[in-house]
Enzyme design. Structure first.
Site, mmCIF file in Angstrom:
data_model
loop_
_atom_site.group_PDB
_atom_site.id
_atom_site.type_symbol
_atom_site.label_atom_id
_atom_site.label_comp_id
_atom_site.label_asym_id
_atom_site.label_seq_id
_atom_site.Cartn_x
_atom_site.Cartn_y
_atom_site.Cartn_z
ATOM 1 N N CYS A 206 -36.735 -2.716 -12.110
ATOM 2 C CA CYS A 206 -35.397 -3.273 -12.269
ATOM 3 C C CYS A 206 -35.098 -4.429 -11.330
ATOM 4 O O CYS A 206 -34.225 -5.241 -11.612
ATOM 5 C CB CYS A 206 -34.358 -2.172 -12.075
ATOM 6 S SG CYS A 206 -34.358 -0.927 -13.389
ATOM 7 N N PHE B 254 -32.838 3.020 -21.093
ATOM 8 C CA PHE B 254 -33.597 1.776 -21.156
ATOM 9 C C PHE B 254 -33.655 1.163 -22.552
ATOM 10 O O PHE B 254 -33.765 1.867 -23.562
ATOM 11 C CB PHE B 254 -35.015 2.003 -20.632
ATOM 12 C CG PHE B 254 -35.065 2.342 -19.172
ATOM 13 C CD1 PHE B 254 -34.511 1.493 -18.233
ATOM 14 C CD2 PHE B 254 -35.639 3.528 -18.733
ATOM 15 C CE1 PHE B 254 -34.535 1.798 -16.878
ATOM 16 C CE2 PHE B 254 -35.672 3.850 -17.380
ATOM 17 C CZ PHE B 254 -35.125 2.993 -16.452
ATOM 18 N N ASN C 288 -29.937 -0.506 -20.036
ATOM 19 C CA ASN C 288 -30.623 -1.056 -18.861
ATOM 20 C C ASN C 288 -31.916 -1.709 -19.339
ATOM 21 O O ASN C 288 -32.869 -1.024 -19.707
ATOM 22 C CB ASN C 288 -30.914 0.077 -17.867
ATOM 23 C CG ASN C 288 -31.628 -0.393 -16.613
ATOM 24 O OD1 ASN C 288 -32.187 -1.492 -16.567
ATOM 25 N ND2 ASN C 288 -31.642 0.440 -15.593
#
Length: 368
Positions: free
Chosen positions: A145, A196, A322
Site C-alpha cells: 500500500c 482490495f 483499497n
C-alpha cells in the site's frame, strides 16, 4: 502535471459479493464465517470494486479459489498480463492530461504488489506507450500500500536533480495473487478479500514547469517512517498458493497512536506556516491512502478533522476499495476535481509508511 486512472471492466458489487465469494469458493457450508464476512463487507463503506479477474477466469481456474492449492503460475500469468496493460492505460491518460507527447518522458518509475518477471512490467509499459528507448526506468515489486508514496518520493528526487526531467509515475495493481477461499484461521486475509480492488494510476512529475504545462500539485517535502512495533501489522509471503498475507487487527491502532506526532513533524520539517501546523481544518486539504474505513475514521478522530476533510479518500474507497499503491493517484485525482470548487491551498498526503507535504495548484499560477 498530469493525472491518469484506469480500472478493469469486471465490476463486483459489495452488497452481493459475500454471497458470490462463498459460492465460488464452495464455502456455503461455513455459515457462521459467511455471516461474519458479510458483516465485514458491510462495514467497509465500499459500494463496488473493479477486478481484472473475471467470473469466467475464476471458474476456469478453481485452484485459485481453493485454500492452499498450488496456483502460483496461473495467478502470475494473469498478473504479468494485467499489470502492464492497466498501467499503460492509466499512463496514456496521464500523458494526455499533461498535454505533451510520450516522447517527452525522460524517466519511468513503476510499482506493483503483483507480477514479477523479466523484462519487467516497466519495460512492457514503455513498449505499449512507445516511449523512447533511452527512457530511464525504475521498477519496484511487492511494495504494498505504501508504493504510491514511495514512487512519488523517488520521482520528486529525480525531477529536482535532473534538469528538464519529466517523470512518468505508474502504480498498477492486480490482486489475483491474493485471492483465496475463506478460513476462520486467517481472519486478516478474510478482511483483505472484502477490501482490495484492481486499478492503475499514473502521474507526470517535473520541476520548473514550462509555460505550456499545468502545475496541479507541488510536492514540497517528502519523508518515510516505520511505526515502532508495526513489523507484523502487514505481512505478505509469496508461496505456491500465491501471495499469502495477513492484516493484523492492530494495524489501525498503530496508525492512530502515531499519526499526530508524524504529521506535526512533517509539517514543521516542510516549513509550513504556523496557521497550517496549528489548524488542520482551515485551509488544509488531506489526501490519504484509502486503506480502510477504520483507519480513516481513527485518523479523522485523532487529528480532530471535520467530516469533509477525508472526503476524497472516502470517495475512492466507496467506488474502488483499497487499490494499494494506486490509491493515492485516485485520491489526488479526486482532490483535483474538488479543488476546482475549493480553490488553491496547502495540504498533506498520507499513505502507509510515507508522508508528503503538498502545495495544491488547480491552475498553473502558484500561490503560497
Amino acid at each position: 502535471m498530469g493525472i491518469g486512472e484506469a480500472v478493469p471492466n469486471h465490476v463486483f458489487e459489495q452488497k452481493s459479493f459475500p454471497e458470490y465469494y462463498f459460492e465460488i469458493t464452495g464455502s456455503n457450508h461455513m455459515t457462521d464465517l459467511k455471516a461474519k464476512f458479510a458483516d465485514i463487507s458491510n462495514k467497509t463503506a465500499i459500494q463496488k470494486r473493479h477486478m481484472y479477474t473475471s467470473d469466467e477466469w475464476l471458474r476456469s481456474n478453481p485452484s485459485v479459489m481453493s485454500l492452499g492449492s498450488p496456483s502460483f503460475a496461473v495467478r502470475q500469468e494473469l498478473s504479468d498480463e494485467g499489470v502492464p496493460r492497466l498501467g499503460a492505460e492509466a499512463a496514456l491518460n496521464a500523458i494526455n492530461d499533461w498535454g505533451k507527447q510520450a516522447c517527452h518522458v525522460t524517466h519511468l518509475v513503476m510499482c506493483t504488489t503483483a507480477s514479477g518477471c523479466m523484462p519487467g512490467a516497466d519495460f512492457e509499459v514503455a513498449k505499449l506507450l512507445g516511449l523512447p528507448l533511452s527512457t530511464k526506468r525504475f521498477m519496484l515489486y511487492q511494495v504494498g500500500c505504501h508504493g504510491g508514496g514511495l514512487v512519488l518520493r523517488l520521482a520528486k528526487d529525480l525531477a529536482e536533480n535532473n534538469p528538464g526531467a519529466r517523470v512518468l509515475v505508474v502504480c498498477s495493481e492486480v490482486v489475483a495473487l491474493g485471492l483465496r477461499a475463506p478460513s476462520g484461521d486467517l481472519m486478516g486475509n478474510l478482511v483483505g478479500q472484502a477490501l482490495f480492488g484492481d486499478a492503475a494510476g499514473a502521474v507526470i512529475v517535473g520541476a520548473d514547469p514550462t509555460s505550456d504545462e499545468q502545475c496541479l500539485f507541488e510536492m514540497v517535502w517528502a519523508s518515510q517512517d516505520i511505526l515502532p512495533g508495526s513489523e507484523d501489522a502487514v505481512v505478505g509471503k509469496l508461496r505456491e498458493e500465491g501471495l499469502v498475507y495477513n492484516l493484523h487487527r492492530d494495524l489501525p491502532r498503530h496508525i492512530e497512536c502515531n499519526i499526530e506526532r508524524l504529521v506535526t513533524a512533517a509539517l514543521e520539517q516542510a516549513g509550513a506556516a504556523a496557521s497550517v501546523v496549528n489548524d488542520w481544518n482551515e485551509g488544509v486539504f488531506w489526501v490519504m491512502h484509502a486503506g480502510g474505513r477504520d483507519i480513516l475514521d481513527r485518523v479523522e478522530r485523532t487529528l480532530g478533522l471535520r467530516n469533509d476533510k477525508l472526503a476524497a479518500s472516502r470517495e475512492v474507497m466507496k467506488y474502488h476499495g483499497n487499490t494499494m499503491g494506486s490509491c493515492v493517484m485516485f485520491a489526488l485525482g479526486e482532490m483535483r476535481r474538488r479543488s476546482a470548487e475549493r480553490g488553491p491551498g496547502v495540504g498533506v498526503a498520507l499513505w502507509l509508511r510515507s508522508w508528503t507535504y503538498c502545495g495544491d495548484y488547480p491552475t498553473s499560477r502558484a500561490t503560497e
